[in-house]
Design a protein around this motif. Sequence first.
Motif, PDB file in Angstrom:
ATOM      1  N   ASN A 274      -9.840 -28.248  -9.847  1.00 23.60           N
ATOM      2  CA  ASN A 274     -10.415 -27.117 -10.567  1.00 23.60           C
ATOM      3  C   ASN A 274      -9.993 -27.115 -12.030  1.00 23.60           C
ATOM      4  OD1 ASN A 274      -9.817 -26.560  -7.676  1.00 23.60           O
ATOM      5  ND2 ASN A 274     -11.117 -24.807  -8.046  1.00 23.60           N
ATOM      6  N   VAL A 275     -10.899 -26.665 -12.897  1.00 27.65           N
ATOM      7  CA  VAL A 275     -10.581 -26.537 -14.314  1.00 27.65           C
ATOM      8  C   VAL A 275      -9.909 -25.193 -14.568  1.00 27.65           C
ATOM      9  CG1 VAL A 275     -12.421 -28.072 -15.061  1.00 27.65           C
ATOM     10  CG2 VAL A 275     -12.888 -25.637 -14.790  1.00 27.65           C
ATOM     11  N   LEU A 276      -9.302 -25.074 -15.761  1.00 26.05           N
ATOM     12  CA  LEU A 276      -8.492 -23.904 -16.084  1.00 26.05           C
ATOM     13  C   LEU A 276      -9.094 -23.110 -17.238  1.00 26.05           C
ATOM     14  CD1 LEU A 276      -4.907 -25.474 -16.058  1.00 26.05           C
ATOM     15  CD2 LEU A 276      -6.056 -24.283 -14.189  1.00 26.05           C
ATOM     16  N   SER A 277      -8.773 -21.816 -17.204  1.00 25.99           N
ATOM     17  CA  SER A 277      -9.063 -20.928 -18.315  1.00 25.99           C
ATOM     18  C   SER A 277      -7.750 -20.280 -18.748  1.00 25.99           C
ATOM     19  CB  SER A 277     -10.071 -19.852 -17.904  1.00 25.99           C
ATOM     20  OG  SER A 277     -10.196 -18.852 -18.903  1.00 25.99           O
ATOM     21  N   ILE A 278      -7.474 -20.279 -20.051  1.00 23.37           N
ATOM     22  CA  ILE A 278      -6.256 -19.684 -20.594  1.00 23.37           C
ATOM     23  C   ILE A 278      -6.654 -18.567 -21.546  1.00 23.37           C
ATOM     24  CG2 ILE A 278      -4.097 -20.094 -21.831  1.00 23.37           C
ATOM     25  CD1 ILE A 278      -4.327 -23.021 -21.169  1.00 23.37           C
ATOM     26  N   SER A 279      -6.071 -17.398 -21.369  1.00 22.29           N
ATOM     27  CA  SER A 279      -6.369 -16.275 -22.252  1.00 22.29           C
ATOM     28  C   SER A 279      -5.072 -15.605 -22.685  1.00 22.29           C
ATOM     29  CB  SER A 279      -7.281 -15.256 -21.567  1.00 22.29           C
ATOM     30  OG  SER A 279      -6.671 -14.733 -20.404  1.00 22.29           O
ATOM     31  N   GLY A 280      -5.050 -15.192 -23.956  1.00 19.62           N
ATOM     32  CA  GLY A 280      -3.906 -14.479 -24.500  1.00 19.62           C
ATOM     33  C   GLY A 280      -4.210 -13.003 -24.675  1.00 19.62           C
ATOM     34  N   HIS A 281      -3.190 -12.166 -24.469  1.00 21.67           N
ATOM     35  CA  HIS A 281      -3.355 -10.711 -24.571  1.00 21.67           C
ATOM     36  C   HIS A 281      -2.154 -10.133 -25.317  1.00 21.67           C
ATOM     37  CE1 HIS A 281      -6.621 -10.669 -21.465  1.00 21.67           C
ATOM     38  NE2 HIS A 281      -5.963 -11.739 -21.052  1.00 21.67           N
ATOM     39  N   THR A 282      -2.380  -9.047 -26.037  1.00 16.09           N
ATOM     40  CA  THR A 282      -1.317  -8.379 -26.782  1.00 16.09           C
ATOM     41  C   THR A 282      -1.305  -6.896 -26.419  1.00 16.09           C
ATOM     42  OG1 THR A 282      -2.691  -7.787 -28.691  1.00 16.09           O
ATOM     43  CG2 THR A 282      -1.688  -9.986 -28.691  1.00 16.09           C
ATOM     44  N   ASP A 283      -0.296  -6.204 -26.912  1.00  7.99           N
ATOM     45  CA  ASP A 283      -0.300  -4.755 -26.794  1.00  7.99           C
ATOM     46  C   ASP A 283      -1.077  -4.173 -27.982  1.00  7.99           C
ATOM     47  OD1 ASP A 283       1.374  -4.978 -28.967  1.00  7.99           O
ATOM     48  OD2 ASP A 283       3.205  -4.626 -27.817  1.00  7.99           O
ATOM     49  N   SER A 284      -1.039  -2.855 -28.120  1.00 11.74           N
ATOM     50  CA  SER A 284      -1.835  -2.197 -29.161  1.00 11.74           C
ATOM     51  C   SER A 284      -1.068  -1.937 -30.447  1.00 11.74           C
ATOM     52  CB  SER A 284      -2.393  -0.867 -28.622  1.00 11.74           C
ATOM     53  OG  SER A 284      -3.291  -1.100 -27.553  1.00 11.74           O
ATOM     54  N   VAL A 285       0.140  -2.467 -30.573  1.00  8.97           N
ATOM     55  CA  VAL A 285       0.883  -2.288 -31.817  1.00  8.97           C
ATOM     56  C   VAL A 285       0.203  -3.128 -32.895  1.00  8.97           C
ATOM     57  CG1 VAL A 285       3.095  -2.562 -32.963  1.00  8.97           C
ATOM     58  CG2 VAL A 285       3.018  -1.888 -30.550  1.00  8.97           C
ATOM     59  N   PRO A 286      -0.321  -2.491 -33.959  1.00  8.05           N
ATOM     60  CA  PRO A 286      -1.093  -3.261 -34.948  1.00  8.05           C
ATOM     61  C   PRO A 286      -0.200  -3.937 -35.966  1.00  8.05           C
ATOM     62  CG  PRO A 286      -1.133  -0.944 -35.525  1.00  8.05           C
ATOM     63  CD  PRO A 286      -0.340  -1.041 -34.239  1.00  8.05           C
ATOM     64  N   TYR A 287      -0.803  -4.922 -36.626  1.00  8.45           N
ATOM     65  CA  TYR A 287      -0.138  -5.546 -37.766  1.00  8.45           C
ATOM     66  C   TYR A 287      -0.253  -4.619 -38.977  1.00  8.45           C
ATOM     67  CZ  TYR A 287       0.964 -10.137 -35.882  1.00  8.45           C
ATOM     68  OH  TYR A 287       1.516 -11.167 -35.177  1.00  8.45           O
ATOM     69  N   ALA A 288       0.587  -4.882 -39.975  1.00 10.67           N
ATOM     70  CA  ALA A 288       0.582  -4.027 -41.166  1.00 10.67           C
ATOM     71  C   ALA A 288      -0.762  -4.072 -41.882  1.00 10.67           C
ATOM     72  CB  ALA A 288       1.704  -4.442 -42.117  1.00 10.67           C
ATOM     73  N   GLY A 289      -1.398  -5.224 -41.864  1.00 11.37           N
ATOM     74  CA  GLY A 289      -2.674  -5.358 -42.548  1.00 11.37           C
ATOM     75  C   GLY A 289      -3.867  -4.914 -41.738  1.00 11.37           C
ATOM     76  N   GLY A 290      -3.622  -4.405 -40.514  1.00  7.46           N
ATOM     77  CA  GLY A 290      -4.739  -3.979 -39.676  1.00  7.46           C
ATOM     78  C   GLY A 290      -5.560  -5.167 -39.205  1.00  7.46           C
ATOM     79  N   TYR A 291      -6.847  -4.923 -38.960  1.00  9.36           N
ATOM     80  CA  TYR A 291      -7.719  -5.975 -38.456  1.00  9.36           C
ATOM     81  C   TYR A 291      -8.380  -6.782 -39.572  1.00  9.36           C
ATOM     82  CZ  TYR A 291      -7.233  -4.190 -33.727  1.00  9.36           C
ATOM     83  OH  TYR A 291      -6.722  -3.824 -32.511  1.00  9.36           O
ATOM     84  N   ARG A 292      -8.076  -6.491 -40.814  1.00 10.64           N
ATOM     85  CA  ARG A 292      -8.711  -7.224 -41.908  1.00 10.64           C
ATOM     86  C   ARG A 292      -8.021  -8.556 -42.163  1.00 10.64           C
ATOM     87  NH1 ARG A 292      -9.992  -2.489 -46.439  1.00 10.64           N
ATOM     88  NH2 ARG A 292     -11.403  -1.242 -45.094  1.00 10.64           N
ATOM     89  N   GLY A 293      -6.706  -8.606 -41.939  1.00  8.11           N
ATOM     90  CA  GLY A 293      -5.972  -9.850 -42.114  1.00  8.11           C
ATOM     91  C   GLY A 293      -5.654 -10.467 -40.764  1.00  8.11           C
ATOM     92  N   TYR A 294      -4.449 -11.060 -40.682  1.00  7.25           N
ATOM     93  CA  TYR A 294      -3.989 -11.611 -39.410  1.00  7.25           C
ATOM     94  C   TYR A 294      -3.702 -10.447 -38.472  1.00  7.25           C
ATOM     95  CZ  TYR A 294      -1.602 -14.784 -36.203  1.00  7.25           C
ATOM     96  OH  TYR A 294      -1.238 -15.520 -35.108  1.00  7.25           O
ATOM     97  N   SER A 295      -4.387 -10.417 -37.337  1.00 14.51           N
ATOM     98  CA  SER A 295      -4.318  -9.266 -36.441  1.00 14.51           C
ATOM     99  C   SER A 295      -4.012  -9.726 -35.021  1.00 14.51           C
ATOM    100  CB  SER A 295      -5.648  -8.505 -36.465  1.00 14.51           C
ATOM    101  OG  SER A 295      -6.688  -9.303 -35.925  1.00 14.51           O
ATOM    102  N   ASN A 296      -4.076  -8.775 -34.097  1.00 15.54           N
ATOM    103  CA  ASN A 296      -3.842  -9.098 -32.691  1.00 15.54           C
ATOM    104  C   ASN A 296      -4.889 -10.065 -32.140  1.00 15.54           C
ATOM    105  OD1 ASN A 296      -1.482  -7.616 -32.262  1.00 15.54           O
ATOM    106  ND2 ASN A 296      -2.618  -5.718 -31.920  1.00 15.54           N
ATOM    107  N   TRP A 297      -6.067 -10.094 -32.757  1.00 16.86           N
ATOM    108  CA  TRP A 297      -7.075 -11.065 -32.333  1.00 16.86           C
ATOM    109  C   TRP A 297      -6.576 -12.485 -32.577  1.00 16.86           C
ATOM    110  CZ3 TRP A 297     -10.834  -9.836 -29.210  1.00 16.86           C
ATOM    111  CH2 TRP A 297     -11.360  -8.541 -29.220  1.00 16.86           C
TER     112      TRP A 297
END
Length: 306
Positions: free
Chosen positions: A188-211
């Motif tokens: 079988n092949v694999l799927s890998i997914s990453g998840h974070t909590d909701s604590v945001p980065y200082a720059g929000g979603y415009r810069g480097y973010s939880n995504w």
Amino acid sequence: MSKGGDKRPIIIRRKKVVHAHHGGAWKIALADFMTALMALFLVMWILSVSDDETRRSVAEYFSTPLITAMTSGDRSGSTQVIPGGGPDPTHSDGERARIDVLQHSRPSAQERRFFNDLQERIERAIEQDPELRQLRSQMRFDLTREGLRIQLLDTEQRPMFELGSNQVAPYMRNLLRTMAPLLNELPNVLSISGHTDSVPYAGGYRGYSNWELSNDRANASRRELVAGGLDPDQLLRVSGFADRVRLPDTAPTDPVNRRIELVVLLPEIAEAIRNPGVMGLDNPLPDEDAPAEASPQSEPQSDESE
């Protein structure tokens, strides 16, 4: 006194007694009957104390065709006593479609056994390593509609990654590299997914973010698995979900939401990912805002026609 010619012959009947053994066939029949009754009572007792999942697994096991069990899950032979026709006499289109529908709804009994065996081997490998043994409480195994899901959860005391970084902790690296050869044992092949909590980065979603962080951590896990010996061809999907898929009954900032999920995909799920169904391209929906095209009969006459 009767005359001599009227005398009747005297017949003496003697019963012949034969002393022969009557045999013990009835004992064998009684023993077979009692054995069958005991087996029946045992089956009824086991079913009465089993849960629904166990009874469903038993039913699926006995519904598995003999040829499938003999070929270790290979469904190359027909599951019907009488072939259903089609280009290949051992298959029928209807039978194959029925199998696909059943497999799509949930893992088959054969796949459940494969997944359970994989889980046991991973747990044994972890138990043999004193350092990895401490991580067992941060691992969760469960069967989903996609396949066997292995979740590696974060804690405040033992995070899997450096805070706010995709730098893999040493024990996380050791865990992934220990699991890699075991995952290789299944096709079988694999799927890998990453998840974070909701604590945001200082720059929000415009810069480097939880995504970006969730995706980078999934890729970092992929690199460690490959370094541990995982065949790169077994990786089908690497993705990041940021904080959008939380664990049930957890707070948005709960550390357990910082996790890596490995899914050993079912074959039909992997095929659906490779070949997603597309609808409506041949007949696109009309654009309500676009002006209606004029028909050839309604085109205005040019001045040159006069």
